[in-house]
Scaffold this active site. Structure first.
Site, PDB file in Angstrom:
ATOM      1  N   GLY A 151       0.801  -1.218   0.000  1.00 52.57           N
ATOM      2  CA  GLY A 151       0.000   0.000   0.000  1.00 52.57           C
ATOM      3  C   GLY A 151       0.833   1.268   0.000  1.00 52.57           C
ATOM      4  O   GLY A 151       1.881   1.354  -0.650  1.00 52.57           O
TER       5      GLY A 151
ATOM      6  N   ASP B 198       2.569   2.502   2.380  1.00 51.72           N
ATOM      7  CA  ASP B 198       3.849   2.249   3.056  1.00 51.72           C
ATOM      8  C   ASP B 198       4.908   1.797   2.030  1.00 51.72           C
ATOM      9  O   ASP B 198       6.022   2.340   1.970  1.00 51.72           O
ATOM     10  CB  ASP B 198       3.609   1.145   4.114  1.00 51.72           C
ATOM     11  CG  ASP B 198       4.721   1.023   5.136  1.00 51.72           C
ATOM     12  OD1 ASP B 198       5.646   1.855   5.106  1.00 51.72           O
ATOM     13  OD2 ASP B 198       4.652   0.089   5.961  1.00 51.72           O
TER      14      ASP B 198
ATOM     15  N   GLY C 113      -7.036   0.571   3.903  1.00 50.76           N
ATOM     16  CA  GLY C 113      -6.628  -0.384   2.875  1.00 50.76           C
ATOM     17  C   GLY C 113      -6.515  -1.777   3.473  1.00 50.76           C
ATOM     18  O   GLY C 113      -7.516  -2.403   3.824  1.00 50.76           O
TER      19      GLY C 113
HETATM   20  N1  AR6 Z   1      -0.982   7.573  -2.128  1.00 52.65           N
HETATM   21  C1  AR6 Z   1      -2.116   7.838  -1.427  1.00 52.65           C
HETATM   22  N2  AR6 Z   1      -2.916   6.873  -0.927  1.00 52.65           N
HETATM   23  C2  AR6 Z   1      -2.565   5.594  -1.156  1.00 52.65           C
HETATM   24  C3  AR6 Z   1      -1.397   5.227  -1.882  1.00 52.65           C
HETATM   25  C4  AR6 Z   1      -0.592   6.296  -2.389  1.00 52.65           C
HETATM   26  N3  AR6 Z   1       0.536   6.064  -3.074  1.00 52.65           N
HETATM   27  N4  AR6 Z   1      -1.329   3.864  -1.934  1.00 52.65           N
HETATM   28  C5  AR6 Z   1      -2.408   3.397  -1.264  1.00 52.65           C
HETATM   29  N5  AR6 Z   1      -3.157   4.423  -0.806  1.00 52.65           N
HETATM   30  P1  AR6 Z   1      -2.877   0.911   3.136  1.00 52.65           P
HETATM   31  P2  AR6 Z   1      -3.514   0.548   5.991  1.00 52.65           P
HETATM   32  C6  AR6 Z   1      -4.396   4.402   0.008  1.00 52.65           C
HETATM   33  O1  AR6 Z   1      -3.193  -0.502   2.838  1.00 52.65           O
HETATM   34  O2  AR6 Z   1      -4.907   0.155   5.674  1.00 52.65           O
HETATM   35  C7  AR6 Z   1       0.828  -1.829   4.671  1.00 52.65           C
HETATM   36  O3  AR6 Z   1       1.272  -3.068   4.176  1.00 52.65           O
HETATM   37  C8  AR6 Z   1      -5.263   3.167  -0.060  1.00 52.65           C
HETATM   38  O4  AR6 Z   1      -6.147   3.234  -1.171  1.00 52.65           O
HETATM   39  O5  AR6 Z   1      -1.685   1.504   2.501  1.00 52.65           O
HETATM   40  O6  AR6 Z   1      -3.270   1.526   7.098  1.00 52.65           O
HETATM   41  C9  AR6 Z   1       1.511  -1.434   5.963  1.00 52.65           C
HETATM   42  O7  AR6 Z   1       2.836  -1.897   6.030  1.00 52.65           O
HETATM   43  C10 AR6 Z   1      -6.005   3.237   1.257  1.00 52.65           C
HETATM   44  O8  AR6 Z   1      -7.160   4.088   1.150  1.00 52.65           O
HETATM   45  O9  AR6 Z   1      -2.700   1.154   4.738  1.00 52.65           O
HETATM   46  C11 AR6 Z   1       0.653  -2.060   6.997  1.00 52.65           C
HETATM   47  O10 AR6 Z   1       1.018  -3.419   7.229  1.00 52.65           O
HETATM   48  C12 AR6 Z   1      -5.027   3.943   2.199  1.00 52.65           C
HETATM   49  O11 AR6 Z   1      -3.986   4.446   1.357  1.00 52.65           O
HETATM   50  C13 AR6 Z   1      -0.731  -1.999   6.418  1.00 52.65           C
HETATM   51  O12 AR6 Z   1      -0.556  -1.943   5.003  1.00 52.65           O
HETATM   52  C14 AR6 Z   1      -4.412   3.056   3.266  1.00 52.65           C
HETATM   53  O13 AR6 Z   1      -4.167   1.762   2.752  1.00 52.65           O
HETATM   54  C15 AR6 Z   1      -1.458  -0.768   6.838  1.00 52.65           C
HETATM   55  O14 AR6 Z   1      -2.752  -0.796   6.329  1.00 52.65           O
END
Ligand code: AR6
Length: 189
Positions: free
Chosen positions: A40, A42, A132
């Site tokens: 994601g 991260d 996410g």
């Molecule tokens: N820019 C903006 N938003 C984004 C981007 C980007 N480049 N990429 C994804 N999103 P997530 P979480 C959005 O899964 O739920 C990781 O593996 C996405 O659409 O990134 O907090 C970490 O290491 C969603 O709405 O984070 C943790 O293990 C939002 O960002 C875990 O995921 C968050 O999705 C954290 O999960």
């Protein structure tokens, strides 16, 4: 629909796109407690920022809850990103809402803002933390994000600018709808 609102001399703005392209003073990462990267947003932040960010994270001592337990936030440098800092905030894994997930999410936003103020950041960009891989429902996460940031800005009057950066048009529309009733005094530009 509201794309920006003013709060206590500060502005909250909505944007659609990739948060790694933001040139704000700080970019908030939706991290996990290990701070060792993942998928994601991260994964995108570590890829774009390069290995310096993970190297700095690895030097943060790990306690029983990891380097950064859910609800907490820590700041590092931003490597090759256009920002000065990455603030790693850890949201809750959604388990139906009965395990304090809402309070933990609000804490993650508040602690990220505290780190930003400590680092003297005038501008901070947030992704939709926990919506996410952690499966927090978007609508409820957006309400918590907007209310927590609004209350913080009303009280502290800093950071001057907070961006919510949404990956999809659909997520942006949810935030727009939620920000609308908070926009009593919209900016004129
Ligand atoms: N820019 C903006 N938003 C984004 C981007 C980007 N480049 N990429 C994804 N999103 P997530 P979480 C959005 O899964 O739920 C990781 O593996 C996405 O659409 O990134 O907090 C970490 O290491 C969603 O709405 O984070 C943790 O293990 C939002 O960002 C875990 O995921 C968050 O999705 C954290 O999960």
């Amino acid at each position: 629909m509201a794309r920006a609102i003013r709060v206590g001399g500060c502005v909250i703005r909505l944007l659609q796109g990739d948060i790694t392209a933001c040139r704000t003073d700080a970019i908030v990462n939706a991290a996990n407690s290990t701070l060792m990267g993942g998928g994601g947003v991260d994964g995108a932040i570590h890829r774009a920022g390069g290995p310096a960010i993970a190297e700095e994270c690895a030097r943060i001592p790990a306690g029983p809850g990891g380097r950064c337990p859910p609800g907490r936030a820590v700041a590092t440098g931003a490597g090759k990103l256009g920002a000065r800092f990455v603030i790693h905030a850890v949201g809750p894994v959604w388990r139906g809402g009965g395990e304090g997930e809402e309070a933990i999410l609000a804490d993650a936003y508040r602690n990220a803002l505290l780190r930003a103020v400590e680092k003297d950041c005038a501008s901070v960009a947030f992704p939709a933390i926990a919506t996410g891989a952690y499966r927090f429902p978007m609508e409820s996460a957006a309400r918590i994000a907007a209310a927590t940031v609004k209350n913080f800005l009303a009280e502290r009057r800093a950071p001057r600018e907070v961006l919510f950066v949404l990956f999809s048009a659909e997520d942006l529309a949810v935030y727009e709808r939620i920000l609308e009733p908070l926009a009593q005094n919209p900016p004129t530009e």
